[in-house]
Design a protein around this motif. Sequence first.
Motif, mmCIF file in Angstrom:
data_model
loop_
_atom_site.group_PDB
_atom_site.id
_atom_site.type_symbol
_atom_site.label_atom_id
_atom_site.label_comp_id
_atom_site.label_asym_id
_atom_site.label_seq_id
_atom_site.Cartn_x
_atom_site.Cartn_y
_atom_site.Cartn_z
ATOM 1 N N THR A 92 102.786 54.672 90.642
ATOM 2 C CA THR A 92 104.083 54.043 90.851
ATOM 3 C C THR A 92 105.107 55.168 90.927
ATOM 4 O O THR A 92 105.287 55.924 89.963
ATOM 5 C CB THR A 92 104.448 53.084 89.707
ATOM 6 N N TRP A 93 105.766 55.291 92.069
ATOM 7 C CA TRP A 93 106.715 56.388 92.323
ATOM 8 C C TRP A 93 108.124 55.814 92.205
ATOM 9 O O TRP A 93 108.524 54.947 92.980
ATOM 10 C CB TRP A 93 106.457 56.961 93.697
ATOM 11 N N ALA A 101 108.372 58.297 104.792
ATOM 12 C CA ALA A 101 108.021 57.074 105.517
ATOM 13 C C ALA A 101 106.571 56.669 105.261
ATOM 14 O O ALA A 101 106.251 55.480 105.229
ATOM 15 C CB ALA A 101 108.253 57.265 107.010
ATOM 16 N N GLU A 102 105.686 57.648 105.083
ATOM 17 C CA GLU A 102 104.269 57.352 104.897
ATOM 18 C C GLU A 102 103.832 57.740 103.493
ATOM 19 O O GLU A 102 104.230 58.773 102.963
ATOM 20 C CB GLU A 102 103.425 58.102 105.932
ATOM 21 N N LEU A 103 102.998 56.894 102.903
ATOM 22 C CA LEU A 103 102.516 57.100 101.546
ATOM 23 C C LEU A 103 101.006 56.939 101.487
ATOM 24 O O LEU A 103 100.426 56.219 102.306
ATOM 25 C CB LEU A 103 103.157 56.075 100.590
ATOM 26 N N PRO A 104 100.338 57.563 100.519
ATOM 27 C CA PRO A 104 98.915 57.293 100.310
ATOM 28 C C PRO A 104 98.718 55.828 99.934
ATOM 29 O O PRO A 104 99.622 55.194 99.378
ATOM 30 C CB PRO A 104 98.543 58.214 99.138
ATOM 31 N N LEU A 121 106.585 77.894 94.353
ATOM 32 C CA LEU A 121 106.781 77.002 95.494
ATOM 33 C C LEU A 121 106.434 75.569 95.088
ATOM 34 O O LEU A 121 105.578 75.353 94.224
ATOM 35 C CB LEU A 121 105.902 77.431 96.664
ATOM 36 N N PRO A 122 107.103 74.570 95.690
ATOM 37 C CA PRO A 122 106.796 73.171 95.344
ATOM 38 C C PRO A 122 105.311 72.844 95.421
ATOM 39 O O PRO A 122 104.767 72.166 94.540
ATOM 40 C CB PRO A 122 107.611 72.371 96.360
ATOM 41 N N GLY A 123 104.645 73.333 96.468
ATOM 42 C CA GLY A 123 103.221 73.062 96.611
ATOM 43 C C GLY A 123 102.394 73.695 95.516
ATOM 44 O O GLY A 123 101.419 73.108 95.037
ATOM 45 N N GLU A 124 102.776 74.893 95.093
ATOM 46 C CA GLU A 124 102.051 75.576 94.017
ATOM 47 C C GLU A 124 102.245 74.864 92.683
ATOM 48 O O GLU A 124 101.305 74.691 91.906
ATOM 49 C CB GLU A 124 102.528 77.022 93.927
ATOM 50 N N ALA A 148 111.856 61.990 92.954
ATOM 51 C CA ALA A 148 111.352 62.144 94.323
ATOM 52 C C ALA A 148 111.865 63.431 94.949
ATOM 53 O O ALA A 148 112.249 63.460 96.117
ATOM 54 C CB ALA A 148 111.759 60.935 95.170
ATOM 55 N N GLY A 149 111.866 64.485 94.157
ATOM 56 C CA GLY A 149 112.289 65.789 94.658
ATOM 57 C C GLY A 149 111.176 66.501 95.406
ATOM 58 O O GLY A 149 110.126 65.918 95.724
ATOM 59 N N HIS A 150 111.383 67.796 95.656
ATOM 60 C CA HIS A 150 110.432 68.567 96.466
ATOM 61 C C HIS A 150 109.042 68.638 95.823
ATOM 62 O O HIS A 150 108.030 68.506 96.516
ATOM 63 C CB HIS A 150 110.967 69.985 96.693
ATOM 64 N N VAL A 151 108.990 68.858 94.516
ATOM 65 C CA VAL A 151 107.686 68.964 93.852
ATOM 66 C C VAL A 151 106.970 67.618 93.862
ATOM 67 O O VAL A 151 105.766 67.541 94.112
ATOM 68 C CB VAL A 151 107.854 69.493 92.411
ATOM 69 N N ALA A 152 107.707 66.540 93.589
ATOM 70 C CA ALA A 152 107.105 65.206 93.606
ATOM 71 C C ALA A 152 106.545 64.886 94.989
ATOM 72 O O ALA A 152 105.441 64.325 95.107
ATOM 73 C CB ALA A 152 108.131 64.160 93.198
ATOM 74 N N LYS A 153 107.271 65.252 96.031
ATOM 75 C CA LYS A 153 106.793 64.992 97.392
ATOM 76 C C LYS A 153 105.529 65.784 97.697
ATOM 77 O O LYS A 153 104.660 65.324 98.455
ATOM 78 C CB LYS A 153 107.884 65.342 98.398
#
Length: 270
Positions: free
Chosen positions: A129-130, A140-143, A235-238, A110-115
């Motif tokens: 399953t995370w 706090a919020e998840l898909p 970057l995590p998003g990339e 559950a690091g930056h890339v996973a988030k």
Amino acid sequence: MSWLNTLHRLNSEGIAAILITVIENRGSTPRDAGTKMIVTADDSYDTIGGGHLEHKAIKQARQLLSEHCSSAQLESYALGASLGQCCGGAIQLLFEPINPPILHVALFGAGHVAKALIPLLGNLPCKVTWIDNRAEQFPAELPPNTTLCLCDEPADEVPDLPVFSYCLVMTHNHQLDQALVEAILKRDDYRYIGMIGSNTKRRKFEHRLRHRGFDENSIAQLHCPVGLAEVCGKLPGEIAVSIAAEFITHYQAAATSSKTKANHLTQHTA
């Protein structure tokens, strides 16, 4: 058009449903042609007019779900004679099974890339399953298609994963990554295994896996560095976009292969 939003949500959660459409109505009927409702094993959404007709339609839809029906069916009803409704007209209903692809993703870490990856997976036809051992890392919020699994030993969750899972190993600990990769490879019924890391990390893992008895074919199944090389960035998003792109490419290729095999079989048995 709320039924479209409902179908999208059910599809993202991997929930099978029956889409019921009024195809034709004659005489006095509660709803006109084009009216739709959706039925799942546990719920129903919208309405085709209520009463005994809707009750019977829901019952029929759930029967089709229980039989895992994959083809559409037409049913005709005389509202006065067979259903005892005062309308007295006749109506024809189309029952269409909506069976979303059942893709299961096990995301370890559950690091930056996973988030950054979770919202992308939330828009894909899969169940996620995370898994992590740090409660404070989960947002706090998840898909709606994502379920959290907080556990002391993430590797202990591997034996309980559904068969043909897509496994992504992205934890904060190389030793934990090693334990997870070994446990997943030993199962030998996964559909995909990817691990975040560099080429140097891959070489170290290859050496350890060989030392522990894994053959070259098993080691070759590990996608590391995970993600499409064509999607660059640090970057995590990339990185998350790169991983999601590889995941999409993999499951779409598998779906195309399955359709090709099915068509080939049909041609030879026709």
